[in-house]
Motif scaffolding. Structure first.
Motif, PDB file in Angstrom:
ATOM      1  N   PRO A  85      -6.644   7.396   4.500  1.00 32.16           N
ATOM      2  CA  PRO A  85      -5.222   7.730   4.675  1.00 32.16           C
ATOM      3  C   PRO A  85      -4.811   8.901   3.786  1.00 32.16           C
ATOM      4  CG  PRO A  85      -5.532   5.375   4.358  1.00 32.16           C
ATOM      5  CD  PRO A  85      -6.835   6.019   4.046  1.00 32.16           C
ATOM      6  N   HIS A  86      -3.764   9.593   4.206  1.00 31.61           N
ATOM      7  CA  HIS A  86      -3.265  10.742   3.448  1.00 31.61           C
ATOM      8  C   HIS A  86      -1.983  10.407   2.688  1.00 31.61           C
ATOM      9  CE1 HIS A  86      -6.264  12.908   5.687  1.00 31.61           C
ATOM     10  NE2 HIS A  86      -5.642  12.725   6.840  1.00 31.61           N
ATOM     11  N   GLY A  87      -1.615   9.136   2.667  1.00 30.70           N
ATOM     12  CA  GLY A  87      -0.383   8.748   2.000  1.00 30.70           C
ATOM     13  C   GLY A  87      -0.555   8.569   0.501  1.00 30.70           C
ATOM     14  N   PRO A  88       0.504   8.196  -0.192  1.00 31.99           N
ATOM     15  CA  PRO A  88       0.469   8.036  -1.653  1.00 31.99           C
ATOM     16  C   PRO A  88      -0.474   6.917  -2.069  1.00 31.99           C
ATOM     17  CG  PRO A  88       2.506   7.139  -0.767  1.00 31.99           C
ATOM     18  CD  PRO A  88       1.838   7.865   0.356  1.00 31.99           C
ATOM     19  N   HIS A  89      -0.945   6.981  -3.297  1.00 31.31           N
ATOM     20  CA  HIS A  89      -1.841   5.965  -3.854  1.00 31.31           C
ATOM     21  C   HIS A  89      -1.028   4.700  -4.122  1.00 31.31           C
ATOM     22  CE1 HIS A  89      -5.717   5.013  -5.799  1.00 31.31           C
ATOM     23  NE2 HIS A  89      -4.987   4.181  -6.532  1.00 31.31           N
ATOM     24  N   VAL A  90      -1.491   3.576  -3.566  1.00 27.76           N
ATOM     25  CA  VAL A  90      -0.769   2.315  -3.685  1.00 27.76           C
ATOM     26  C   VAL A  90      -1.713   1.249  -4.219  1.00 27.76           C
ATOM     27  CG1 VAL A  90       0.380   0.452  -2.408  1.00 27.76           C
ATOM     28  CG2 VAL A  90       0.863   2.843  -1.844  1.00 27.76           C
ATOM     29  N   VAL A  91      -1.239   0.472  -5.181  1.00 29.57           N
ATOM     30  CA  VAL A  91      -1.970  -0.689  -5.674  1.00 29.57           C
ATOM     31  C   VAL A  91      -1.393  -1.922  -4.975  1.00 29.57           C
ATOM     32  CG1 VAL A  91      -2.551  -2.103  -7.681  1.00 29.57           C
ATOM     33  CG2 VAL A  91      -2.434   0.391  -7.896  1.00 29.57           C
ATOM     34  N   PRO A  92      -2.190  -2.634  -4.172  1.00 25.56           N
ATOM     35  CA  PRO A  92      -1.659  -3.753  -3.375  1.00 25.56           C
ATOM     36  C   PRO A  92      -1.434  -5.000  -4.230  1.00 25.56           C
ATOM     37  CG  PRO A  92      -4.010  -3.555  -3.016  1.00 25.56           C
ATOM     38  CD  PRO A  92      -3.625  -2.413  -3.914  1.00 25.56           C
ATOM     39  N   ALA A  93      -0.495  -4.937  -5.155  1.00 24.40           N
ATOM     40  CA  ALA A  93      -0.211  -6.070  -6.042  1.00 24.40           C
ATOM     41  C   ALA A  93       1.138  -6.671  -5.696  1.00 24.40           C
ATOM     42  CB  ALA A  93      -0.224  -5.608  -7.498  1.00 24.40           C
TER      43      ALA A  93
END
Length: 627
Positions: free
Chosen positions: A123-131
């Protein structure tokens, strides 16, 4: 936020089905080429233990790669490229030279294609931490991954043991053949008799008669006839024809070579799931917005935001939710049930409550039954745990989620809901036709209207409206094709007992052809027909008392004996957007406008009737060959 587009998925999908079809042809050809040269008429076995002997025995490994390509395509293509090189190094016949290079080039191309497509699956979206505030340890996701790691270790150990057993069996067989040939003497034998069933020959050597398998299947080769001499290796009461009849346990090496490949394909996927999920939770990853479509088989499709195709098939959902106290040690059979409650027709023969009579009472009764079975079966906490175990079952068609991680086939991704819930899942190989049909049937909104989608929507409607004759046409047509295929297979061949399994497979063809109609309904001359796998139930017109629309279903009350059936709107009119009232009116027309006597009965389904016909015709074909 990056919105996953159809173009993103088109640039990254691997088309595994196309690669599998190509590899299937090449692997089968290479495997059969090596196998035929092991068992052929003019083959001289390679010296025991030699390089050529080992390489010629690898033909079962080719067949194993056809299976593992679905589970581990990259590993299988790497292994297939090695097999292609070894094929050319083996002492194969000049007619098949180059086939191994073709397979090797195809496998390398497949591996490069997959790796290239993997690089375009981010993906080209923002870095997300799935917490979501839940700790990894003590969560459903951690517990599920822990079980998978144990299963992966057991699988790896089991296949390692099978590999050692295979090598041991080969060593024992090889030593036995080598010892026999070292002791045996070359003698002249005389062919006494050629047997057609089983395909054997009787040979006399020094006053003793031995029975050998006949390897001469080439019509152009002169097979020894009764009275002619052949060379035989003999040692006491053990003998074998010289040449193609000599012991050749090399095939055991090929079977053994499949074990590490199968073990690695399964163990790597299960064993690394824990580390992949935990790494994604701790470090996060790039993200994209997707639409989610939940499927009945506890999988889901991630759809692009601007279209309904292509799709990502997601499997093995597990939620990032804290386990209840004591859940860590719960066995698999004690987990929440994934089987829907039995919603078959109620009758006065059951031990349940007395069936209502009036329309209002029937509607209230159905609602209470559904509430008892589905709404009150689990508390809110239990429902949340069930979704943590199975996946977001309550997701509305096309509900937006945030996907975190690389979506390459076999990778782990995280899905975030707006409410804060998090699930981990694995990306599986897509099923182009099945997935597209699921999207069309679910009615997910799309900005594009394609002819194939309109056809997929119209086909179930047409099939349901014409089910009366279509089921018989498909069942009889499939039965006819199965009988013709069986007749061609048996033409001029001696019949052996395994042909029974072929007859059973042929008899299952009509049933498979009408499996789409199971659980549906149609009009019958006597009233209402419900379609079953083997028997159709016909509810007579004279027994029906009232038809009641209830929310998203239609209830029909019968008497003599008392019976109540509840039909979903999708059962009454699959593929059509009808209200319960419209569906109820359609059921009334089916029942009360029937021209027949109105009696109830059970009748064989077209699949059963045509299947019995296939068995009878098959027996008629086989009987003269057996006699």
């Amino acid at each position: 936020m990056h919105r996953l587009s159809a173009q993103d998925l088109r640039r990254s999908r691997t088309y595994l089905w196309a690669w599998w079809a190509g590899w299937f042809v090449l692997a089968i050809l290479c495997g059969l080429a090596l196998g035929a040269m092991q068992l052929g008429d003019d083959v001289v076995r390679q010296p025991l233990g030699s390089t050529g002997y080992v390489l010629m025995g690898l033909f079962p490994a080719w067949l194993g790669t056809v299976v593992t390509l679905h589970w581990a395509p990259r590993l299988t293509f790497a292994f297939g490229a090695l097999l292609g090189v070894l094929f050319e190094a083996a002492p194969v016949h000049y007619d098949v030279r180059g086939l191994g290079w073709a397979a090797a080039v195809f496998a390398v191309a497949g591996l490069v294609w997959f790796l290239w497509r993997d690089s375009r699956s981010t993906p080209h979206g923002p870095h997300v931490v799935p917490a979501n505030g839940t700790q990894w340890e003590g969560s459903w996701a951690a517990d599920d991954a822990r079980i998978d790691a144990k299963v992966g270790a057991l699988v790896a150990g089991a296949f390692a043991l099978l590999t050692l057993i295979g090598l041991g069996v080969h060593h024992f067989m090889l030593s036995d053949v080598a010892a026999f040939e070292a002791r045996a003497e070359l003698a002249a034998g005389t062919v006494v008799e050629l047997i057609e069933d089983p395909y054997e020959m009787v040979v006399e050597v020094g006053g003793q008669e031995f029975t050998f398998e006949r390897f001469y299947t080439d019509e152009e080769q002169d097979e020894p006839q009764p009275g002619e001499a052949i060379e035989v290796l003999i040692d006491g009461d053990r003998a074998t024809p010289l040449g193609q009849g000599q012991g050749n346990p090399a095939f055991v090496l090929g079977i053994t070579a499949v074990a590490p490949l199968l073990g690695a394909a399964i163990a790597l996927r299960l064993g690394t799931r824990r580390s992949r999920r935990r790494a994604l939770l701790e470090r996060g990853g790039p993200s994209a917005t997707v639409r989610l479509l939940w499927l009945e088989e506890f999988d889901a499709l991630a759809l692009p935001v601007d279209d309904t195709v292509p799709t990502l098939r997601l499997i093995n959902f597990t939620g990032l939710r804290e386990l209840d106290p004591g859940e860590e040690d719960v066995e698999e059979e004690d987990r929440p049930s994934t089987h829907p409650a039995d919603d078959g027709p109620a009758s006065d023969d059951d031990d349940g409550p007395e069936l209502p009579v009036g329309a209002f009472e029937i509607a209230q009764f159905i609602r209470e039954q559904e509430a008892e079975e589905f709404d009150d079966e689990f508390t809110a906490e239990e429902r949340a745990n069930l979704e943590a175990f199975l996946g977001p079952r309550s997701a509305a068609n096309g509900e937006p989620f945030i996907l975190v991680g690389n979506w390459a086939q076999g990778s782990t991704v995280a899905l975030l809901r707006e409410s804060g819930e998090v699930w981990f899942a694995e990306v599986a190989a897509g099923r182009p036709v099945t997935d597209r049909r699921a999207v069309v049937e679910a009615g997910v909104p799309s900005v594009k209207h394609r002819a194939v989608d309109r056809t997929m929507r119209a086909l179930p409607v047409w099939a349901h409206r014409n089910a009366g004759w279509l089921r018989w046409a498909l069942a009889c047509g499939a039965g006819l094709v199965a009988v013709l295929a069986l007749a061609l297979f048996l033409w001029g061949e001696p019949v052996e007992w395994p042909v029974v399994f072929l007859v059973l497979m042929a008899a299952s063809a009509p049933w498979s052809a009408i499996s789409w109609s199971e659980g549906r309904i149609s009009a019958a001359p006597a009233g209402l027909r419900t379609h079953g796998a083997f028997l159709d139930e016909v509810y007579g017109r004279d027994r029906a008392t009232v038809v009641v629309p209830v929310d998203q279903s239609v209830a029909v009350r019968f008497e003599r004996p008392d019976e109540l059936i509840n039909l979903g709107v999708d059962v009454v009119a699959p593929g059509e957007a009808l209200t319960a009232e419209q569906a109820a009116e359609r059921v009334r027309l089916m029942i009360f406008q029937s021209p027949g006597s109105g009696r109830s009965y059970r009748a064989p389904s077209p699949g059963l009737a045509a299947g019995v016909g296939v068995v009878l015709v098959s027996l008629w074909l086989i009987w003269p060959l057996v006699g």
